[in-house]
Design an enzyme around this catalytic site. Structure first.
Site, PDB file in Angstrom:
ATOM      1  N   LYS A 202       0.858  -1.190   0.000  1.00 44.57           N
ATOM      2  CA  LYS A 202       0.000   0.000   0.000  1.00 44.57           C
ATOM      3  C   LYS A 202       0.887   1.230   0.000  1.00 44.57           C
ATOM      4  CE  LYS A 202      -3.582   2.303   2.670  1.00 44.57           C
ATOM      5  NZ  LYS A 202      -4.466   2.225   3.832  1.00 44.57           N
ATOM      6  N   LYS A 255      -2.062  -1.619  -4.013  1.00 41.51           N
ATOM      7  CA  LYS A 255      -2.947  -0.451  -3.945  1.00 41.51           C
ATOM      8  C   LYS A 255      -2.149   0.831  -3.967  1.00 41.51           C
ATOM      9  CE  LYS A 255      -5.839   1.730  -0.513  1.00 41.51           C
ATOM     10  NZ  LYS A 255      -6.264   1.727   0.850  1.00 41.51           N
TER      11      LYS A 255
HETATM   12  C1  PBG Z   1      -7.401   3.066   5.507  1.00 43.50           C
HETATM   13  C2  PBG Z   1      -7.633   3.020   4.054  1.00 43.50           C
HETATM   14  C3  PBG Z   1      -7.454   4.013   3.067  1.00 43.50           C
HETATM   15  C4  PBG Z   1      -7.966   3.481   1.873  1.00 43.50           C
HETATM   16  C5  PBG Z   1      -8.380   2.206   2.171  1.00 43.50           C
HETATM   17  N1  PBG Z   1      -8.159   1.927   3.501  1.00 43.50           N
HETATM   18  C6  PBG Z   1      -6.997   5.403   3.158  1.00 43.50           C
HETATM   19  C7  PBG Z   1      -5.650   5.795   3.588  1.00 43.50           C
HETATM   20  O1  PBG Z   1      -4.740   4.979   3.747  1.00 43.50           O
HETATM   21  O2  PBG Z   1      -5.501   6.986   3.794  1.00 43.50           O
HETATM   22  C8  PBG Z   1      -8.048   4.214   0.566  1.00 43.50           C
HETATM   23  C9  PBG Z   1      -9.089   3.721  -0.376  1.00 43.50           C
HETATM   24  C10 PBG Z   1      -9.432   4.634  -1.482  1.00 43.50           C
HETATM   25  O3  PBG Z   1      -8.821   5.716  -1.686  1.00 43.50           O
HETATM   26  O4  PBG Z   1     -10.365   4.299  -2.229  1.00 43.50           O
HETATM   27  N2  PBG Z   1      -6.128   3.148   5.962  1.00 43.50           N
END
Ligand code: PBG
Length: 332
Positions: A202, A255
């Site tokens: 991520k 992601k």
């Molecule tokens: C929680 C999380 C996030 C997303 C999914 N789980 C946001 C972040 O890390 O700030 C993003 C999903 C999206 O942008 O569609 N940590």
């Protein structure tokens, strides 16, 4: 030799032969996206009777637990196989206690979904950012996100979701050791069959912007670069994936999706685990905004991005387009 003669002297291979008609093109199609590959994200908020449009994500809404039932019936009716659930609590605090409250927003939503659409696969996001006043994904001590103190709370969150009936828990906080912590806690409490879908790679991305409005999870100081991956680092991303595999992740997420297809492709080659890509809020918002302005054909852009993500190696795709894609597929 004229140009025509030069061409005729070439071997007889002509790639355009299979591009001549729609039938021929379809016959040699290598990648097909189906609604069965898609996971639909859903946002749940406190209150009653709420169906609230999200400005930066046209076509997406937030639901209260009671209105969620109708929405998941629609989702299941469109044959979307799974939802990914995000909760916003009644109240936030320093320790994000709403995240692991066994009677909190997520357990309530999970039970409501299970009743309304018994066969829908329920995946839950396991993180603290929507539940903490500071908006970080873990516990903050002296201005820093404390990795090991966060693990226990994330594990309790996963157990609360499993106890309510989640099929799969998806840790997204990017804390070191979070997959092992969740697995141990789930097993200890008897939830040996609850799968862990790790947001393993991520990245600290600008493309999460619209989501933070939906989940009310924007960090109130600093940013997430202290725990999420730097966009510049592919090898580091592969080490994250390898760690999560070693810690017992059942399936892996890369992601965002489109900016990280190289990571997805390499992950596909290295591991045989089910592999997901998350086409995040900003990817969706950018396409929707351009389409609304007539700057690109929204339908074709949706198809093309989903196809590219699958071609790069995703078994399934978490996408805000899931319902729209399903409607189009069923119309055809
Ligand atoms: C929680 C999380 C996030 C997303 C999914 N789980 C946001 C972040 O890390 O700030 C993003 C999903 C999206 O942008 O569609 N940590």
């Amino acid at each position: 030799m004229s140009l025509v003669e030069a061409l005729q002297a070439q071997p007889a291979e002509r790639l355009r032969r299979f591009r001549r008609t729609a039938g021929l093109r379809d016959l040699v199609r290598e990648t097909r996206v189906s609604v069965r590959d898609l996971i639909y994200p859903l946002f749940v908020v406190p209150g009653r009777g709420i169906v609230e449009d999200l400005d930066a994500m046209p076509g997406q809404q937030r639901f209260s637990v009671d209105t969620l039932a109708h929405e998941v019936e629609t989702v299941a009716g469109l044959r979307v196989p799974a939802v990914l659930l995000f909760g916003v609590p009644e109240e936030k605090d320093e320790a994000g206690s709403g995240a692991y409250d066994p009677d909190g927003i997520m357990p309530q939503a999970i039970q409501a979904i299970r009743r309304a659409a018994p066969d829908l696969v329920i995946i839950t996001d396991v993180c603290l950012c929507s539940y903490t006043t500071h908006g970080h994904c873990g516990v903050v001590r002296e201005g820093q996100v404390d990795n090991d103190a966060s693990l226990e709370l994330l594990a309790r969150t996963a157990v609360a979701h499993a106890a309510a009936g989640a099929d799969i828990v998806a840790p997204s906080a990017m804390m070191d050791g979070q997959v092992a912590a969740l697995r141990a806690a789930l097993d200890t409490d008897g939830f040996t069959d609850t799968a862990v879908l790790s947001y393993a790679a991520k990245f600290a991305s600008a493309f999460y912007g619209p989501f933070r409005e939906a989940a009310e999870s924007a960090p109130q100081f600093g940013d997430r670069r202290g725990y999420q991956l730097p966009p510049s680092n592919a090898r580091e991303a592969l080490r994250e994936l390898a760690r999560d595999v070693a810690e017992g992740a059942d399936a892996l997420i890369v992601k965002p999706a489109l900016p990280y297809l190289d990571i997805l492709h390499q992950a596909r080659q290295r591991w045989d685990h089910p592999l997901a890509a998350y086409q995040v809020s900003g990817e969706y918002a950018a396409l929707k905004a351009a389409a609304a302005n007539g700057w690109l054909d929204g339908d074709r852009a949706m198809d093309e991005t989903l196809t590219a993500i699958k071609r790069a190696g995703a078994d399934f795709i978490i996408t805000y387009f899931a319902k729209e894609f399903a409607r189009k597929e069923h119309d055809e």
